[in-house]
Design an enzyme around this catalytic site. Structure first.
Site, mmCIF file in Angstrom:
data_model
loop_
_atom_site.group_PDB
_atom_site.id
_atom_site.type_symbol
_atom_site.label_atom_id
_atom_site.label_comp_id
_atom_site.label_asym_id
_atom_site.label_seq_id
_atom_site.Cartn_x
_atom_site.Cartn_y
_atom_site.Cartn_z
ATOM 1 N N THR A 4 -10.379 -1.918 -0.640
ATOM 2 C CA THR A 4 -10.672 -1.878 -1.942
ATOM 3 C C THR A 4 -11.043 -0.414 -2.224
ATOM 4 O O THR A 4 -11.315 0.625 -1.311
ATOM 5 C CB THR A 4 -12.034 -2.639 -2.304
ATOM 6 O OG1 THR A 4 -13.030 -2.261 -1.442
ATOM 7 C CG2 THR A 4 -11.666 -3.896 -2.563
ATOM 8 N N GLY A 58 -7.173 -6.180 -6.900
ATOM 9 C CA GLY A 58 -6.528 -6.639 -7.962
ATOM 10 C C GLY A 58 -5.223 -5.905 -8.090
ATOM 11 O O GLY A 58 -5.227 -4.727 -7.652
ATOM 12 N N CYS A 115 -16.966 0.490 6.502
ATOM 13 C CA CYS A 115 -18.407 0.400 6.245
ATOM 14 C C CYS A 115 -19.148 1.839 6.371
ATOM 15 O O CYS A 115 -18.577 2.573 7.012
ATOM 16 C CB CYS A 115 -18.784 -0.616 7.307
ATOM 17 S SG CYS A 115 -18.112 -2.188 7.188
ATOM 18 N N ASN A 126 -13.040 -3.661 9.925
ATOM 19 C CA ASN A 126 -13.366 -3.033 8.875
ATOM 20 C C ASN A 126 -13.937 -1.857 9.008
ATOM 21 O O ASN A 126 -15.180 -1.789 9.041
ATOM 22 C CB ASN A 126 -13.965 -4.035 7.907
ATOM 23 C CG ASN A 126 -14.098 -3.431 6.401
ATOM 24 O OD1 ASN A 126 -13.703 -2.342 6.314
ATOM 25 N ND2 ASN A 126 -14.703 -4.261 5.278
ATOM 26 N N GLY A 160 -3.382 -5.267 -1.103
ATOM 27 C CA GLY A 160 -3.773 -4.748 -2.296
ATOM 28 C C GLY A 160 -3.118 -5.113 -3.659
ATOM 29 O O GLY A 160 -2.196 -4.422 -3.755
#
Length: 375
Positions: A101, A125, A38, A35, A151
């Site tokens: 996100t 969402g 960060c 990821n 996503g």
């Protein structure tokens, strides 16, 4: 036996490397997802994944420490996600996943204060899915490694959207909190879809979205799909001698036209000076012929489909005669390239369409005179 992929994050490159070194000898861990959204605390908190250099540096360091499959999870909060995908591919990523996100914020109007204690947070969402699908499509065209789409996937139809855009696999997040059985239902839906469409191998639909070329009314329909206003022209365009300037090649075409309505280019979105590549103001979209002297083709940012470039302008009245979508494979012209009562200046648009189907980004960069001579 179920494969286990561990998501890895960190506040510094040393953090990433340290975790991966501990994971490397674990036989039950089959791979990692890095990821890179960060924050890099040593660089003022800027996320590693927001620059090509930052993304590449993490990927290179982790690759040196970890030899099993490595997926790099990309941040969507960037201007050019395809370039970042290529940067991590160059440093050894086995696959990329996207999108993470989106940065969002919510405010309690009664308390007049941010709802989140961190002020901003990650938005996920269904609301992010159209943007995520577009980014997957961009990245899939730019890299040779597998792309994993995520996503806003809530059902099988959503998953197929990502696959048609170029994803070889998908991840499901938020939907699991609503329906723990959603992943099983997605697999069942995809199996049913393949049966209904006579598909023997799901891999055959990956990246299979068809390019679009709109002509005359087709130009207006494509524009309306993007939310454009359509105006009635005072006199209309009729006949075989309408001069049109191609803003990409700076060549004039003598065209055949027969219409009384046209799209209103500024209504497609806000002016994007950066993508246009020339100094300009939104007001310059009032008379589109002003861009001829600038030697540039203006771009607006459409809420549904991303960048839209003005490609052709009528020299008589300054109306839009052609547009090209920058983030989806579609373009259109208000005139008739298939009709040539006079010169065949516009036949090149059909060659442009075949080039678009071949995936070329420079599909409209065709010499009109050379194309006319070649028949």
């Amino acid at each position: 036996q179920c494969k286990i992929i561990v998501n890895v994050s960190g506040a510094s490159i040393d953090d990433y490397v340290g975790v991966c070194e501990k994971l490397m000898p674990l036989e039950r861990v089959d791979g990692i997802e890095v990821n890179i959204s960060c924050p890099n605390v040593k660089q003022g908190g800027m996320a590693f994944g927001t620059t090509c250099e930052g993304a590449a540096s993490v990927t290179k360091a982790v690759r040196n420490a970890y030899s099993k499959p490595m997926i790099v999870k990309l941040s969507p909060n960037v201007t050019d996600i395809a370039s970042i995908a290529k940067a991590v591919e160059a440093e050894g990523a086995d696959a990329v996943s996207l999108t993470n996100t989106f940065l969002g914020m919510a405010i309690d109007v009664e308390k007049q204060a941010p709802i989140l204690s961190t002020i901003t947070g990650g938005l996920s969402g269904p609301c992010i899915r159209p943007i995520a699908v577009r980014m997957v499509w961009q990245v899939a065209k730019a890299v040779q490694i597998p792309v994993i789409g995520l996503g806003g996937i809530m059902n099988g139809r959503d998953a197929l959207e990502f696959m048609l855009a170029g994803a070889t696999a998908v991840e499901v997040g938020t939907a699991n909190f609503i329906n723990p059985a959603v992943t099983v239902e997605i697999v069942d839906y995809i199996n049913d879809y393949c049966q209904r469409h006579g598909i023997d191998d799901i891999n055959t639909i990956i990246g299979k979205i068809y390019p679009v070329f709109g002509i005359c009314l087709g130009n207006q329909l494509v524009s309306m799909a993007a939310g454009s206003d359509i105006e009635k022209l005072p006199f209309g365009h009729h006949g075989g001698n309408e001069p049109v300037m191609n803003l990409l090649t700076h060549k004039v075409e003598i065209t055949a036209q027969n219409h009384g309505f046209n799209l209103v280019f500024p209504s497609l979105g806000e002016f994007d000076a950066h993508a246009t590549g020339a100094d300009g103001r939104p007001g310059d979209l009032d008379d589109l012929r002003s861009w001829i002297e600038r030697g540039a083709a203006p771009v607006v940012r459409n809420a549904r489909y991303g960048g839209v470039r003005l490609t052709h302008v009528n020299l008589n009245d300054g109306t839009a005669e052609g547009i090209a979508f920058l983030d989806i494979p579609a373009f259109s012209a208000q005139y008739h390239p298939e009709a040539n009562p006079g010169p065949t200046d516009s036949h090149y648009l059909f060659e442009a369409f075949t080039r678009l189907m071949d995936g070329r980004s420079d599909y409209l960069d065709i010499d009109i005179a050379q194309n006319r001579l070649s028949g």
